[in-house]
Design an enzyme around this catalytic site. Structure first.
Site, PDB file in Angstrom:
ATOM      1  N   ARG A 287      21.495  28.678  37.828  1.00  0.00           N
ATOM      2  CA  ARG A 287      20.313  28.571  38.703  1.00  0.00           C
ATOM      3  C   ARG A 287      19.228  27.844  37.929  1.00  0.00           C
ATOM      4  NH1 ARG A 287      15.594  31.346  39.170  1.00  0.00           N
ATOM      5  NH2 ARG A 287      14.775  31.753  41.257  1.00  0.00           N
TER       6      ARG A 287
ATOM      7  N   LYS B 290      13.151  29.633  30.925  1.00  0.00           N
ATOM      8  CA  LYS B 290      12.694  30.988  30.569  1.00  0.00           C
ATOM      9  C   LYS B 290      12.115  31.055  29.164  1.00  0.00           C
ATOM     10  CE  LYS B 290      14.776  33.655  34.153  1.00  0.00           C
ATOM     11  NZ  LYS B 290      15.839  34.525  34.637  1.00  0.00           N
TER      12      LYS B 290
HETATM   13  N1  PMM Z   1      15.195  34.895  37.623  1.00  0.00           N
HETATM   14  C1  PMM Z   1      14.102  34.624  38.346  1.00  0.00           C
HETATM   15  C2  PMM Z   1      14.153  34.628  39.750  1.00  0.00           C
HETATM   16  N2  PMM Z   1      15.307  34.879  40.401  1.00  0.00           N
HETATM   17  N3  PMM Z   1      17.596  35.379  40.329  1.00  0.00           N
HETATM   18  C3  PMM Z   1      18.696  35.654  39.628  1.00  0.00           C
HETATM   19  N4  PMM Z   1      19.862  35.897  40.264  1.00  0.00           N
HETATM   20  N5  PMM Z   1      18.703  35.682  38.263  1.00  0.00           N
HETATM   21  C4  PMM Z   1      17.566  35.460  37.547  1.00  0.00           C
HETATM   22  O1  PMM Z   1      17.612  35.543  36.299  1.00  0.00           O
HETATM   23  C5  PMM Z   1      16.371  35.163  38.264  1.00  0.00           C
HETATM   24  C6  PMM Z   1      16.437  35.135  39.685  1.00  0.00           C
HETATM   25  C7  PMM Z   1      12.801  34.335  37.655  1.00  0.00           C
HETATM   26  O2  PMM Z   1      12.659  32.984  37.374  1.00  0.00           O
HETATM   27  P1  PMM Z   1      11.768  31.941  38.257  1.00  0.00           P
HETATM   28  O3  PMM Z   1      10.460  32.599  38.542  1.00  0.00           O
HETATM   29  O4  PMM Z   1      11.661  30.788  37.362  1.00  0.00           O
HETATM   30  O5  PMM Z   1      12.509  31.596  39.496  1.00  0.00           O
END
Ligand code: PMM
Length: 301
Positions: free
Chosen positions: A265, A225
């Site tokens: 994650r 991020k």
């Molecule tokens: N951030 C993204 C996508 N899904 N889900 C949860 N639970 N928490 C998050 O902070 C989150 C998420 C955005 O990041 P990406 O586009 O790199 O997947």
């Protein structure tokens, strides 16, 4: 609350004796962090299986980019991206999470074998989401969310980010419980980067104990991020691109695991799988009290 209780167990999912690793498969052409490389069912399933061999305990499949400024995909397109990948991974025995704000996508992903629903809006974007999840009995990730961003990050204004995120998450948890999702199936998530700047994200990471105090297992999603880009950038230099933030991500994984997070994650699993194992080993060394005492021979210290 103790760290052990904070990590807890999520009913309906396997139990891990350490912080779990959730690998990310974004089936999107515009994901900021994996640049659309997996925008194809076969490639996405293959990538998910690869993440499992690298050490992922669960695989989170999403078909809609949530990056600031991204336009929403329509429902038919999201279904087309997500459901076959969920089915392919679940049929291989992978514990699959579906990352969606749409109840219809959650329902079809659950029917295709998903075990967990991860909604970055915490059930706010689609009023049908909570009833669908409650009816299915699936566990649900409630992320802190202040709505879709329009005209800049105006919603990211806080007097005390930790207290406000904790209070707003608490309110969402109350809403999902009132909607019939059982308390042992609720996971909370601070939503790093969502209506939050780098400083907010860092303060939240410094106070994960306050979020564990909500009494639910905690998911931390820091992977690649923007705030990591800011931390890594030298004075006056541009942040490194998303793909060069994986070592920093693994560092956050170790810190989050040590703080008692239930899961992290991440896009790049290998280093985080090591990080959570090191965190567990350190935790065990402390709880088992087998540190070398003052009379131990020199080499044991
Ligand atoms: N951030 C993204 C996508 N899904 N889900 C949860 N639970 N928490 C998050 O902070 C989150 C998420 C955005 O990041 P990406 O586009 O790199 O997947």
């Amino acid at each position: 609350m103790s760290k052990q209780n904070g990590r807890g167990r999520v009913a309906g999912l396997p139990e891990w004796d350490r912080c779990a690793v959730m690998g990310v498969v974004n089936v999107t052409p515009d994901s900021f962090s994996d640049g659309g490389r997996f925008f194809d069912t076969t490639a996405a399933v293959k990538h998910g299986l690869h993440l499992v061999t690298e050490g992922a305990d669960l695989v989170d499949v999403g078909g809609e980019s949530t990056r600031p400024g991204a336009t929403r995909v329509d429902e038919a397109e999201e279904l087309k991206r997500v459901v076959p990948v969920v089915r392919g991974l679940a049929s291989e025995g992978v514990t699959v999470s579906v990352d969606t704000m749409r109840a219809s996508v959650a329902a079809q992903a659950l029917a295709a074998g998903a075990a967990l629903v991860n909604d970055v809006s915490g059930g706010l974007a689609d009023p049908a989401m909570i009833p669908v999840v409650a009816e299915s009995g699936a566990p649900f990730v409630v992320m802190h969310w202040r709505g879709f961003l329009e005209g800049g990050n105006v919603k990211g204004v806080y007097d005390d980010v930790v207290t406000e995120v904790a209070d707003e998450l608490h309110a969402r948890v109350e809403a999902v419980l009132a909607g019939g999702i059982s308390p042992d199936r609720v996971v909370v998530d601070p939503g790093l980067g969502f209506s939050k700047d780098a400083e907010h994200d860092l303060v939240l990471l410094a106070h994960l104990d306050r979020l564990l105090g909500l009494g639910h297992p905690l998911l931390v999603a820091a992977s690649r991020k923007r705030f990591l880009g800011r931390v890594l950038a030298g004075p006056g230099s541009a942040p490194p691109p998303a793909r060069e933030r994986d070592a920093a991500t693994a560092a956050v994984s170790a810190l989050a695991a040590h703080a008692g997070a239930w899961a992290v994650r991440v896009h790049e699993v290998r280093a985080t799988a090591d990080a959570v194992r090191v965190a567990r080993a350190v935790e065990q060394a402390r709880t088992e009290g087998n540190a070398p005492g003052p009379d131990a021979p020199e080499g044991a210290r």
